[in-house]
Design a protein around this motif. Structure first.
Motif, short mmCIF file in Angstrom:
data_model
loop_
_atom_site.label_atom_id
_atom_site.label_comp_id
_atom_site.label_asym_id
_atom_site.label_seq_id
_atom_site.Cartn_x
_atom_site.Cartn_y
_atom_site.Cartn_z
N SER A 145 0.83 -1.21 0.00
CA SER A 145 0.00 0.00 0.00
C SER A 145 0.86 1.26 0.00
O SER A 145 0.61 2.20 -0.76
CB SER A 145 -0.93 -0.01 1.22
N GLU B 288 2.50 1.74 -3.38
CA GLU B 288 1.57 2.29 -4.37
C GLU B 288 1.43 3.80 -4.21
O GLU B 288 1.32 4.52 -5.19
CB GLU B 288 0.22 1.58 -4.28
N GLU B 289 1.47 4.29 -2.98
CA GLU B 289 1.46 5.73 -2.75
C GLU B 289 2.70 6.38 -3.35
O GLU B 289 2.63 7.45 -3.95
CB GLU B 289 1.42 6.05 -1.25
N LEU C 208 4.51 5.26 -5.85
CA LEU C 208 4.42 5.20 -7.29
C LEU C 208 3.57 6.35 -7.82
O LEU C 208 3.93 6.99 -8.80
CB LEU C 208 3.85 3.85 -7.73
N GLU C 209 2.45 6.62 -7.16
CA GLU C 209 1.59 7.72 -7.59
C GLU C 209 2.30 9.06 -7.50
O GLU C 209 2.20 9.89 -8.39
CB GLU C 209 0.30 7.74 -6.78
N SER C 210 3.05 9.28 -6.43
CA SER C 210 3.73 10.57 -6.28
C SER C 210 4.85 10.72 -7.30
O SER C 210 5.08 11.81 -7.81
CB SER C 210 4.26 10.75 -4.86
N ARG D 198 4.89 9.22 -10.26
CA ARG D 198 4.23 9.35 -11.57
C ARG D 198 3.92 10.80 -11.90
O ARG D 198 3.95 11.19 -13.06
CB ARG D 198 2.94 8.54 -11.60
N SER D 199 3.61 11.60 -10.91
CA SER D 199 3.28 13.00 -11.17
C SER D 199 4.48 13.79 -11.66
O SER D 199 4.33 14.87 -12.21
CB SER D 199 2.68 13.65 -9.91
N GLY E 93 -2.55 12.57 -16.87
CA GLY E 93 -2.90 12.29 -15.48
C GLY E 93 -2.76 13.47 -14.55
O GLY E 93 -3.12 13.38 -13.37
#
Length: 147
Positions: A78, A81-82, A84-86, A88-89, A124
Motif C-alpha cells: 500500500s 503504491e502511494e 508510485l503515484e507521487s 508518476r506525477s 494524469g
C-alpha cells in the motif's frame, strides 16, 4: 525542489532501519522486530510512504505468524503504491525536460519521442496551475520542433 530526509528522534530514519536490518540479518530477529515496531510507532500509519514501505517490508520478515507477515506485506504494498503515484506525477516534467535537452542537442527525433511520453503522462495531471504550465510547455516545445 530539494528533498529532505524526515528525521525521527534526531537520527535519520533510514539509518535506524538499516541498523535493525543488520540485527535481523545477524540473527537477532526479536530485537530487530522491536526496533522496527518502535520506528513504526514514531512514524505512524500516515507517515512518510517510503519509510512505511521499507519498515513494513522488513517487519513482515520478522513475523512468526504467516497472517501477521501478510498484513505487514500488504502495508508495504500500500505504501509502495502511494510512492508510485507521487513519482508518476513527476513524469510529465521529467520527459519534457529530457525532450528540451535533446532539442538543444539537435536531436529532434529523440526530443519528439520524449514529448510524446510527456504528453501521455500529462494526461494524469490535474487541471491546476502546474498541470496547465506543463501542458503549455509541451505545446511550446512541440511547436519549436516542427519542421
Amino acid at each position: 525542489m530539494e528533498l529532505q530526509e524526515p528525521d525521527a528522534g534526531g537520527i535519520a530514519v533510514r539509518t535506524r532501519i538499516g541498523q535493525a536490518v543488520l540485527l535481523h540479518h545477524g540473527g537477532d530477529r526479536e530485537e530487530a522486530r522491536g526496533r522496527f515496531l518502535g520506528l513504526w510507532e514514531e512514524i505512524g500509519a500516515d507517515g512518510d510512504a517510503f519509510h512505511r514501505c521499507a519498515l513494513a517490508h522488513y517487519l513482515a520478515d520478522t513475523q512468526d505468524d504467516p497472517a501477521d507477515e501478510l498484513a505487514w506485506d500488504l502495508r508495504a504494498l500500500s505504501a509502495a503504491e502511494e510512492l508510485l503515484e507521487s513519482v508518476r506525477s513527476l513524469y510529465p516534467s521529467l520527459h519534457l525536460n529530457i525532450a528540451a535537452d535533446y532539442a538543444k542537442l539537435g536531436c529532434p527525433e529523440a526530443a519528439r519521442s520524449h514529448l510524446g511520453r510527456a504528453r501521455s503522462a500529462a494526461e494524469g495531471l490535474p487541471y491546476d496551475g502546474h498541470g496547465t504550465r506543463v501542458r503549455e510547455a509541451i505545446r511550446s516545445l512541440e511547436a519549436g520542433l516542427e519542421p
